[in-house]
Design a protein around this motif. Structure first.
Motif, PDB file in Angstrom:
ATOM      1  N   SER A 187       0.810  -1.214   0.000  1.00  0.00           N
ATOM      2  CA  SER A 187       0.000   0.000   0.000  1.00  0.00           C
ATOM      3  C   SER A 187       0.844   1.264   0.000  1.00  0.00           C
ATOM      4  O   SER A 187       0.309   2.367   0.183  1.00  0.00           O
ATOM      5  CB  SER A 187      -0.939  -0.002   1.214  1.00  0.00           C
ATOM      6  N   ALA A 188       2.169   1.133  -0.183  1.00  0.00           N
ATOM      7  CA  ALA A 188       3.050   2.307  -0.199  1.00  0.00           C
ATOM      8  C   ALA A 188       2.636   3.264  -1.314  1.00  0.00           C
ATOM      9  O   ALA A 188       2.506   2.871  -2.465  1.00  0.00           O
ATOM     10  CB  ALA A 188       4.498   1.879  -0.382  1.00  0.00           C
ATOM     11  N   THR A 189       2.405   4.516  -0.955  1.00  0.00           N
ATOM     12  CA  THR A 189       2.010   5.530  -1.940  1.00  0.00           C
ATOM     13  C   THR A 189       3.135   6.515  -2.250  1.00  0.00           C
ATOM     14  O   THR A 189       3.151   7.125  -3.308  1.00  0.00           O
ATOM     15  CB  THR A 189       0.795   6.324  -1.428  1.00  0.00           C
ATOM     16  N   VAL A 190       4.074   6.675  -1.311  1.00  0.00           N
ATOM     17  CA  VAL A 190       5.197   7.597  -1.490  1.00  0.00           C
ATOM     18  C   VAL A 190       6.463   6.900  -1.036  1.00  0.00           C
ATOM     19  O   VAL A 190       6.467   6.234   0.007  1.00  0.00           O
ATOM     20  CB  VAL A 190       5.004   8.892  -0.661  1.00  0.00           C
ATOM     21  N   ILE A 191       7.525   7.040  -1.810  1.00  0.00           N
ATOM     22  CA  ILE A 191       8.825   6.566  -1.361  1.00  0.00           C
ATOM     23  C   ILE A 191       9.785   7.748  -1.327  1.00  0.00           C
ATOM     24  O   ILE A 191       9.935   8.482  -2.315  1.00  0.00           O
ATOM     25  CB  ILE A 191       9.382   5.423  -2.251  1.00  0.00           C
ATOM     26  N   CYS A 192      10.368   7.990  -0.163  1.00  0.00           N
ATOM     27  CA  CYS A 192      11.332   9.069   0.021  1.00  0.00           C
ATOM     28  C   CYS A 192      12.724   8.451   0.011  1.00  0.00           C
ATOM     29  O   CYS A 192      13.020   7.581   0.840  1.00  0.00           O
ATOM     30  CB  CYS A 192      11.082   9.790   1.347  1.00  0.00           C
ATOM     31  N   THR A 193      13.536   8.892  -0.921  1.00  0.00           N
ATOM     32  CA  THR A 193      14.842   8.257  -1.086  1.00  0.00           C
ATOM     33  C   THR A 193      15.974   9.256  -0.929  1.00  0.00           C
ATOM     34  O   THR A 193      15.847  10.431  -1.285  1.00  0.00           O
ATOM     35  CB  THR A 193      14.942   7.579  -2.470  1.00  0.00           C
ATOM     36  N   ASP A 194      17.060   8.790  -0.385  1.00  0.00           N
ATOM     37  CA  ASP A 194      18.287   9.563  -0.310  1.00  0.00           C
ATOM     38  C   ASP A 194      18.907   9.618  -1.705  1.00  0.00           C
ATOM     39  O   ASP A 194      18.536   8.841  -2.584  1.00  0.00           O
ATOM     40  CB  ASP A 194      19.235   8.892   0.689  1.00  0.00           C
ATOM     41  N   LYS A 195      19.849  10.533  -1.909  1.00  0.00           N
ATOM     42  CA  LYS A 195      20.521  10.603  -3.208  1.00  0.00           C
ATOM     43  C   LYS A 195      21.825   9.815  -3.198  1.00  0.00           C
ATOM     44  O   LYS A 195      21.984   8.853  -3.940  1.00  0.00           O
ATOM     45  CB  LYS A 195      20.824  12.062  -3.579  1.00  0.00           C
ATOM     46  N   THR A 196      22.736  10.206  -2.325  1.00  0.00           N
ATOM     47  CA  THR A 196      24.075   9.632  -2.335  1.00  0.00           C
ATOM     48  C   THR A 196      24.052   8.173  -1.923  1.00  0.00           C
ATOM     49  O   THR A 196      23.610   7.822  -0.833  1.00  0.00           O
ATOM     50  CB  THR A 196      24.997  10.421  -1.376  1.00  0.00           C
ATOM     51  N   GLY A 197      24.516   7.307  -2.807  1.00  0.00           N
ATOM     52  CA  GLY A 197      24.594   5.890  -2.508  1.00  0.00           C
ATOM     53  C   GLY A 197      23.317   5.121  -2.767  1.00  0.00           C
ATOM     54  O   GLY A 197      23.330   3.897  -2.812  1.00  0.00           O
ATOM     55  N   THR A 198      22.216   5.839  -2.932  1.00  0.00           N
ATOM     56  CA  THR A 198      20.938   5.183  -3.226  1.00  0.00           C
ATOM     57  C   THR A 198      20.588   5.392  -4.697  1.00  0.00           C
ATOM     58  O   THR A 198      20.337   4.445  -5.430  1.00  0.00           O
ATOM     59  CB  THR A 198      19.817   5.735  -2.332  1.00  0.00           C
ATOM     60  N   LEU A 199      20.581   6.649  -5.116  1.00  0.00           N
ATOM     61  CA  LEU A 199      20.378   6.960  -6.526  1.00  0.00           C
ATOM     62  C   LEU A 199      21.707   6.988  -7.274  1.00  0.00           C
ATOM     63  O   LEU A 199      21.747   6.749  -8.482  1.00  0.00           O
ATOM     64  CB  LEU A 199      19.683   8.313  -6.676  1.00  0.00           C
ATOM     65  N   THR A 200      22.790   7.278  -6.534  1.00  0.00           N
ATOM     66  CA  THR A 200      24.116   7.371  -7.157  1.00  0.00           C
ATOM     67  C   THR A 200      25.026   6.265  -6.638  1.00  0.00           C
ATOM     68  O   THR A 200      24.694   5.549  -5.703  1.00  0.00           O
ATOM     69  CB  THR A 200      24.763   8.741  -6.860  1.00  0.00           C
ATOM     70  N   GLU A 201      26.212   6.172  -7.250  1.00  0.00           N
ATOM     71  CA  GLU A 201      27.163   5.105  -6.914  1.00  0.00           C
ATOM     72  C   GLU A 201      27.908   5.365  -5.608  1.00  0.00           C
ATOM     73  O   GLU A 201      28.573   4.478  -5.079  1.00  0.00           O
ATOM     74  CB  GLU A 201      28.200   4.961  -8.045  1.00  0.00           C
ATOM     75  N   ASN A 202      27.832   6.599  -5.098  1.00  0.00           N
ATOM     76  CA  ASN A 202      28.574   7.009  -3.887  1.00  0.00           C
ATOM     77  C   ASN A 202      30.083   6.890  -4.095  1.00  0.00           C
ATOM     78  O   ASN A 202      30.814   6.405  -3.238  1.00  0.00           O
ATOM     79  CB  ASN A 202      28.145   6.191  -2.669  1.00  0.00           C
ATOM     80  N   ARG A 203      30.521   7.312  -5.262  1.00  0.00           N
ATOM     81  CA  ARG A 203      31.962   7.373  -5.524  1.00  0.00           C
ATOM     82  C   ARG A 203      32.215   8.580  -6.415  1.00  0.00           C
ATOM     83  O   ARG A 203      31.459   8.874  -7.328  1.00  0.00           O
ATOM     84  CB  ARG A 203      32.452   6.102  -6.205  1.00  0.00           C
ATOM     85  N   MET A 204      33.286   9.314  -6.116  1.00  0.00           N
ATOM     86  CA  MET A 204      33.623  10.480  -6.923  1.00  0.00           C
ATOM     87  C   MET A 204      34.462  10.024  -8.108  1.00  0.00           C
ATOM     88  O   MET A 204      35.617   9.619  -7.959  1.00  0.00           O
ATOM     89  CB  MET A 204      34.391  11.502  -6.082  1.00  0.00           C
ATOM     90  N   SER A 205      33.857  10.074  -9.269  1.00  0.00           N
ATOM     91  CA  SER A 205      34.525   9.612 -10.481  1.00  0.00           C
ATOM     92  C   SER A 205      35.035  10.817 -11.271  1.00  0.00           C
ATOM     93  O   SER A 205      34.299  11.766 -11.529  1.00  0.00           O
ATOM     94  CB  SER A 205      33.526   8.812 -11.326  1.00  0.00           C
ATOM     95  N   LEU A 206      36.312  10.781 -11.626  1.00  0.00           N
ATOM     96  CA  LEU A 206      36.918  11.850 -12.423  1.00  0.00           C
ATOM     97  C   LEU A 206      36.568  11.601 -13.883  1.00  0.00           C
ATOM     98  O   LEU A 206      37.115  10.701 -14.522  1.00  0.00           O
ATOM     99  CB  LEU A 206      38.434  11.846 -12.206  1.00  0.00           C
ATOM    100  N   ASP A 207      35.648  12.406 -14.417  1.00  0.00           N
ATOM    101  CA  ASP A 207      35.084  12.105 -15.730  1.00  0.00           C
ATOM    102  C   ASP A 207      35.387  13.136 -16.816  1.00  0.00           C
ATOM    103  O   ASP A 207      35.445  12.793 -17.990  1.00  0.00           O
ATOM    104  CB  ASP A 207      33.557  11.967 -15.622  1.00  0.00           C
ATOM    105  N   ARG A 208      35.566  14.412 -16.433  1.00  0.00           N
ATOM    106  CA  ARG A 208      35.715  15.455 -17.457  1.00  0.00           C
ATOM    107  C   ARG A 208      36.837  16.416 -17.082  1.00  0.00           C
ATOM    108  O   ARG A 208      37.250  16.500 -15.922  1.00  0.00           O
ATOM    109  CB  ARG A 208      34.411  16.241 -17.622  1.00  0.00           C
ATOM    110  N   ALA A 209      37.299  17.115 -18.077  1.00  0.00           N
ATOM    111  CA  ALA A 209      38.353  18.112 -17.860  1.00  0.00           C
ATOM    112  C   ALA A 209      38.170  19.257 -18.847  1.00  0.00           C
ATOM    113  O   ALA A 209      37.588  19.094 -19.930  1.00  0.00           O
ATOM    114  CB  ALA A 209      39.731  17.481 -18.016  1.00  0.00           C
TER     115      ALA A 209
END
Length: 730
Positions: A187-209
């Motif tokens: 019956s869950a109607t709303v899910i509240c989620t964290d960003k870091t480590g949940t939506l993202t990989e939780n690692r700082m990746s050097l991608d652009r310069a």
């Protein structure tokens, strides 16, 4: 002198030395630091380390956080429950656990039926005693009716469904700490989620310069040219020789990937300027045995631009590049080098003749499957909200990357705390992103959503998530990076930190609720004919008023118990279950709309059984034959009721294809036991039954079949009017 002591021995006023990689044992104020940064994600949710010194606006360090770089000496200001960590733990103990709506409804329904059963028991006892003046006989007959009224299978079915559901979720890789959560999931109607480590990989990746000489942005996953190689080498020299900071680790890893001739072993540190200044930067001066020198600096882009003394046009171009990278959700660092051959090093690094080398950008990339996870949540009618301690710009970019709905409308923690409860309840309906959140703000969001009638699932991993996890209807802690407090406060744990498991959990919750609904409707339907077949002959003074004894009721209960608890629990999820909106928290199958169908089914079965009862009497059959025929109708109708109630939308021809191995097993056992009771003489004598002939048996079969199969016509009518997606919410 520095001494090691137990954390429990710390008192306010003590001085503590915090070094790179160590955990802070108590809250304190920094009075000396050197290149000190600290990871406060445990408390704030901020994914990046925070640099602090005696000049910082916030000189505080807090218990449970971890030093990323450098060292600091701080004065203890709070210990134990008085620390930020301790206060969060105290607030957790003040949040009381609540029973689920279905739990309350089942308890209320069963209690009412127990009261009704007790009243009827006393009435029937008195009536029988007045007629026959036999105390024990009257007690036995009234007990028969009381047993038929009380639906003791309902709490048993609820408990077994929850326990088996928890076991099935565990097999999916989801740890269930509270069994009642299994029902709430659907019956869950709303899910509240964290960003870091949940939506993202939780690692700082050097991608652009950004390369200033060519004036171009480059992806670091391509083959590097000379300018990019020089930029990465300079950034590596500006990092610690043995990096601990996640960004420096990423720089060194990228350097190792690019270089064909690793120079690190040939150079040693000659002089170091620690991280300092506003905004901060750091500089390393290295030298090899031949006197060849490298001077490399990195830091906040604004600090690097300032020491490089760029011309106005050059500065404008670089600032534009910084803005471009930052708007993409990147953490940007500037890199510079210098040619300095003197032996007397300047007092400050800002005095070195720096040359701008370029910009490097780090990202915490979204998880690979998170976009499809978002689609699945939205398809299931579940609203997703991001609640994070991170900043709005980074969160907004990640939200757009993953296909998040409502990425343009956000609110920060300070704004939220200024709202009244009623204002917040209105605001949380429209706002989907909450940034710079702290424990009190997160808890207010959860309580506001619950006050709006939402069933809230909350994911978290930090100590700061603890109160919100406990207050949510479904608290979900991350198994890998989750803190112990978060895991203790949560009702579910995702061992692999994979949010996609929540889709499987919600699907399981919906399946369990739908199957429990079928089981309870089945229980109500089958109890009605038993009650009427016991009560009506007694009330109207029919020839055999006490046809059934407790032993017959017990046998019927033994059939119903396994049927509702095993067959229905093992039913697969119906098609389109995850395409419908979640059911409203107030919805229940104990209201008149849901009960009416079950009551109608029960009445039809009762009519069939009582008609056979009257037919047998009209044919002048003895009491044993009447009892056997009536009992057989109840058993046959029970079998067909089990099959028909497997779906209240799809036909029996469709549901018979469902994979549920327990259906033929339970039905076969029921048929075997019934036939044994009728045709094996010792058993038939014990139960007071008589051997039925083929005509009598066929008549009972047809009566039981017709009393139930009419529902297929109703289901056909429903299918012709609506689609499966338009059915009531799950």
């Amino acid at each position: 002198m520095v001494s090691d002591i137990q954390t429990e021995s710390l008192v306010v006023g003590d001085s503590m030395l915090i070094e790179e990689g160590s955990s802070v044992p108590a809250d304190g104020i920094i009075f000396h630091s050197n290149d000190f940064s600290i990871n406060e994600s445990l408390l704030t949710g901020e994914s990046l380390p925070v640099f602090k010194n005696t000049e910082s606006a916030d000189r505080g360090i807090y218990s449970g956080t971890i030093a990323e770089t450098g060292l600091a000496v701080a004065t203890v200001t709070a210990i134990g429950l008085e620390t930020r960590l301790g206060k969060i733990g105290t607030s957790l103990s003040m949040i009381k656990e609540q029973k689920t709506p279905l739990e309350l409804q089942i308890n209320s329904f069963v209690k009412k039926m127990v009261i009704v059963g007790a009243i009827v028991f006393l009435m029937v006892w008195v009536i029988n005693f007045l007629h026959g003046h036999l105390f024990l006989d009257s007690l036995l007959k009234s007990l028969t009716l009381a047993m038929s009224i009380i639906p003791e299978e309902i709490p048993v079915a609820f408990a077994s469904f929850m326990a088996l559901g928890a076991w099935r979720l565990m097999k999916l890789g989801i740890i269930v700490k509270q069994m009642k959560t299994v029902e709430t999931l659907g019956s869950a109607t709303v899910i509240c989620t964290d960003k870091t480590g949940t939506l993202t990989e939780n690692r700082m990746s050097l991608d652009r310069a950004y390369l200033p000489h060519s004036g171009k942005f480059t992806d670091l996953n391509v083959t590097p040219d000379t300018e990019l190689l020089l930029l990465m080498e300079t950034a590596m020299w500006a990092s610690e020789p043995i990096p601990f900071d996640i960004m420096e680790i990423s720089i060194v890893e990228k350097y190792i990937k690019y270089c064909t001739n690793d120079k690190r072993t040939r150079f040693s540190m000659r002089h170091e300027y620690p991280l300092s200044g506003k905004p901060p930067m750091m500089t390393h001066i290295l030298e090899d045995r031949n006197g060849n020198r490298v001077v490399a600096a990195k830091g906040a882009p604004e600090a690097i631009i300032e020491v490089c003394h760029l011309e106005k046009d050059q500065k404008k171009v670089v600032l534009k590049a910084i803005e471009t990278l930052s708007s993409s959700g990147c953490r940007v660092l500037g890199v510079a080098s210098a040619d300095f051959q003197g032996t007397v090093f300047p007092k400050t690094q800002q005095e070195l003749p720096m040359v701008f080398s370029g910009l490097i950008a780090f990202t915490d990339p979204p998880k690979k499957n998170i976009r499809s996870v978002m689609k699945d949540f939205y398809r299931a009618g579940i609203v997703v909200k991001i609640i994070t301690g991170d900043n709005a710009q980074t969160t907004g970019f990640i939200a757009q990357e993953i296909g998040f709905r409502g990425a343009g409308h956000g609110m920060n923690g300070d704004e939220l705390m200024k709202l009244s409860d009623s204002e917040l309840q209105n605001q949380v309906k429209e706002t989907q992103i909450f940034t710079r959140m702290f424990p009190e703000a997160k808890l207010r969001i959860i309580n506001a959503l619950k006050a709006n009638g939402e069933v809230v699932a909350m994911t978290g991993d930090g100590v700061n998530d603890g109160p919100a996890l406990k207050a949510a209807n479904i608290g979900i802690a991350m198994g890998k990076k989750g803190t112990e407090i978060a895991k203790q406060a949560a009702s579910l744990i995702l061992p692999e930190d994979d949010l996609s498991k929540m889709i499987e959990a919600v699907a399981m919750g919906r399946k369990i609720y739908a199957n429990l609904k079928k089981a309870i409707q089945y229980i109500i339907s089958i109890h009605i004919p038993i009650i009427l077949c016991v009560f009506i002959p007694l009330a109207f003074g029919w020839r055999y008023p006490n046809l059934f004894s407790p032993i017959h009721i017990i046998f019927l209960e033994l059939i119903m118990g396994p049927t509702c608890s095993i067959i229905y629990e093992n039913e697969p999820m119906e098609k389109n279950a995850m395409s419908r909106k979640p059911r409203l928290p107030a919805d229940t199958f104990f209201n008149i709309n849901e009960l009416s169908l079950s009551i109608m089914q029960g009445i039809c079965i009762a009519l069939a059984a009582l008609l056979i009862y009257r037919y047998a009497i009209a044919c002048s059959f003895n009491e044993s034959v009447v009892r056997t025929m009536t009992f057989t109708v109840l058993v046959v109708s029970n079998i067909f009721l089990t099959l028909v109630n497997r779906s209240f939308f799809y036909s029996i021809l469709e549901t018979i294809k469902y994979k549920n191995n327990l259906v033929p097993i339970i039905i076969a056992i029921t048929i075997f036991l019934t036939l044994a009771m009728i045709y094996i003489t010792p058993l038939s004598l014990f139960f007071g039954f008589f051997h039925l002939n083929s005509v009598q048996l066929l008549l009972c079969f047809m009566a039981g079949f017709i009393s139930v199969i009419w529902l297929e016509g109703l289901k056909f009518f429903i299918r012709s009017k609506v689609s499966a997606a338009q059915l009531p919410n799950l």
